[in-house]
Structures are given as structure tokens and as C-alpha cells.
Design a protein around this motif. Structure first.
Motif, short mmCIF file in Angstrom:
data_model
loop_
_atom_site.label_atom_id
_atom_site.label_comp_id
_atom_site.label_asym_id
_atom_site.label_seq_id
_atom_site.Cartn_x
_atom_site.Cartn_y
_atom_site.Cartn_z
N VAL A 20 0.84 -1.14 0.07
CA VAL A 20 -0.02 -0.26 0.11
C VAL A 20 0.86 1.26 0.11
N SER A 21 1.82 1.21 0.71
CA SER A 21 2.79 2.45 0.78
C SER A 21 3.61 2.78 -0.46
N GLN A 22 3.91 1.58 -1.29
CA GLN A 22 4.55 1.60 -2.48
C GLN A 22 3.60 2.14 -3.54
N HIS A 23 2.35 1.73 -3.18
CA HIS A 23 1.35 1.89 -4.48
C HIS A 23 0.20 2.64 -3.78
N PRO A 24 0.34 3.72 -3.45
CA PRO A 24 -1.15 4.41 -2.58
C PRO A 24 -2.22 4.52 -3.39
N LYS A 25 -2.04 4.56 -4.76
CA LYS A 25 -3.20 4.87 -5.88
C LYS A 25 -3.54 3.51 -6.06
N SER A 26 -3.32 2.49 -5.65
CA SER A 26 -3.77 1.07 -6.30
C SER A 26 -5.06 0.79 -5.05
N LEU A 27 -6.08 0.78 -5.58
CA LEU A 27 -7.13 0.46 -4.83
C LEU A 27 -7.15 -1.06 -4.61
N VAL A 28 -6.82 -1.69 -5.60
CA VAL A 28 -6.58 -3.21 -5.13
C VAL A 28 -5.75 -3.51 -3.77
N ARG A 29 -4.79 -2.76 -3.73
CA ARG A 29 -3.85 -2.86 -2.73
C ARG A 29 -4.36 -2.43 -1.17
N TRP A 30 -5.25 -1.44 -1.33
CA TRP A 30 -6.16 -1.09 -0.03
C TRP A 30 -7.20 -1.93 0.28
N GLU A 31 -7.96 -2.64 -0.83
CA GLU A 31 -8.67 -3.65 -0.60
C GLU A 31 -8.11 -4.67 0.08
N GLU A 32 -7.01 -5.17 -0.40
CA GLU A 32 -6.42 -6.48 0.17
C GLU A 32 -6.12 -6.11 1.69
N LEU A 33 -5.56 -5.06 1.94
CA LEU A 33 -5.11 -4.64 3.36
C LEU A 33 -6.35 -4.52 4.31
N LEU A 34 -7.50 -3.84 3.81
CA LEU A 34 -8.57 -3.81 4.52
C LEU A 34 -9.32 -5.08 4.69
N ASN A 35 -9.45 -6.08 3.51
CA ASN A 35 -10.25 -7.17 3.97
C ASN A 35 -9.16 -8.12 4.99
N TYR A 36 -7.80 -7.85 5.08
CA TYR A 36 -6.88 -8.54 5.80
C TYR A 36 -7.33 -8.37 7.30
#
Length: 182
Positions: A20-36
Motif C-alpha cells: 500500500v505504501s509503495q502503491h498508494p493509488k492502487s485500490l486493489v492494494r487498499w482492498e487487500e489490506l482492509l479485507n485482511y
């Protein structure tokens, strides 16, 4: 029993946070973190670990600061607070989301009013919210669900049928997708 924060902050969490910190504009990364993070909660209620709840809140807030026009995440975040029993925060989240959309989001209004039907006990306050929503989304072509909820609440909470008939008359004069329901 909920998972302690030590177990949550493992290698998977670290990797997801790094992505997420490397790709803050990637919604997929945010969703993965939130779902985790949400997946680590066994029961979503007031007994949740306070640090984990705080981590989930900050993840939602950060994600919404990068993607302020994701209506469904305002709803999910508000529902999270509602399930934790923080009604004040639920109201704030919906109001924040509505503000981003200039109060024109049909989804946010209908979901907000659904929750308000359960938590706002004052008829006067509830109907003020419905009247405000009507001024913004009442003429929307797909506003049928809003009008159905409004009429249902008027029927349940008002003692005189006159108000119901006035609102029904208004609905019948508006061209919208679910006109036949009325």
C-alpha cells in the motif's frame, strides 16, 4: 474472542502495508489490506480489540482520502462503526461522504436513512433528514427506494394519514423508474 493485535501484525500485514505504501493509488492494494484486517475480527461488536478497531478506522480513513468518491466504502465504514455501537461516528461518516458528493449520492442517502430508521427515535429529527434527502435526491430517476422508505416511515410514525397522502401525491407527479410501484 477476538484476535489480539500482536497476531494481526504479522508478516502478511507487513507485506500488505508495504504494498500500500509503495502503491498508494492502487485500490486493489487498499482492498487487500482492509479485507485482511477485517478478516482478523472474529465478531464485529463492542468487544473488538481497541487497537485493531483503531487500525481498521485509520485504514478506512486513509483509503477514503486517496479515493474520496467510493460510495460503497463510506457505507462499509459507517456500518463498521454502527456494529461497534458508535452511532455518532456513523453519522459523521455518512455526512462526510455526502459532503464529498454535494449531497447528491442516492446510494449514500438511502443507506444512511436505513440506518437512521433504526437509531433516530425522534420522528421530527428523522423526517428532517428525509426532507433534506428529498431536496437533493427526490427527483432522481432511480429514487424509488428512497420514496418507498419515506412513505413507510410516514405510515409507521405519523398519526394522521394526511401527510402520507401529500407525499404520495408528490411521488406520483415525479417521473421515475419505479413509478408503477406507487
Amino acid at each position: 474472542m477476538n484476535v489480539s493485535l500482536d497476531i494481526v501484525l504479522d508478516d502478511s500485514f507487513s507485506q500488505l502495508s508495504l504494498k500500500v505504501s509503495q502503491h498508494p493509488k492502487s485500490l486493489v492494494r487498499w482492498e487487500e489490506l482492509l479485507n485482511y484486517l477485517i478478516g482478523k475480527v472474529t465478531q464485529l461488536n463492542k468487544a473488538i480489540d481497541k487497537q485493531l478497531a483503531s487500525l481498521i478506522r485509520s485504514t478506512y480513513e486513509s483509503m477514503l482520502s486517496h479515493f474520496p468518491f467510493l460510495e460503497n466504502y463510506y457505507v462499509d465504514y459507517a456500518l463498521f462503526e454502527y456494529k461497534l455501537g458508535d452511532i455518532k461516528s456513523m453519522h459523521k461518516i455518512f455526512q462526510m461522504g455526502l459532503q464529498k458528493f454535494n449531497n447528491m449520492s442516492l446510494l449514500l442517502w438511502t443507506e444512511y436513512l436505513k440506518m437512521c430508521n433504526n437509531v433516530v427515535m425522534s420522528n421530527k429529527q428523522l423526517f428532517k433528514k428525509y426532507e433534506l434527502a428529498e431536496s437533493f435526491i427526490g427527483l432522481h430517476f432511480f429514487s424509488g427506494q428512497f420514496w418507498e422508505m419515506y412513505l413507510e416511515q410516514v405510515e409507521m410514525r405519523c398519526k394522521t394519514p394526511n401527510r402520507y397522502l401529500i407525499i404520495l401525491r408528490k411521488v406520483l407527479e415525479i417521473p421515475h423508474y419505479s413509478y408503477s410501484n406507487f
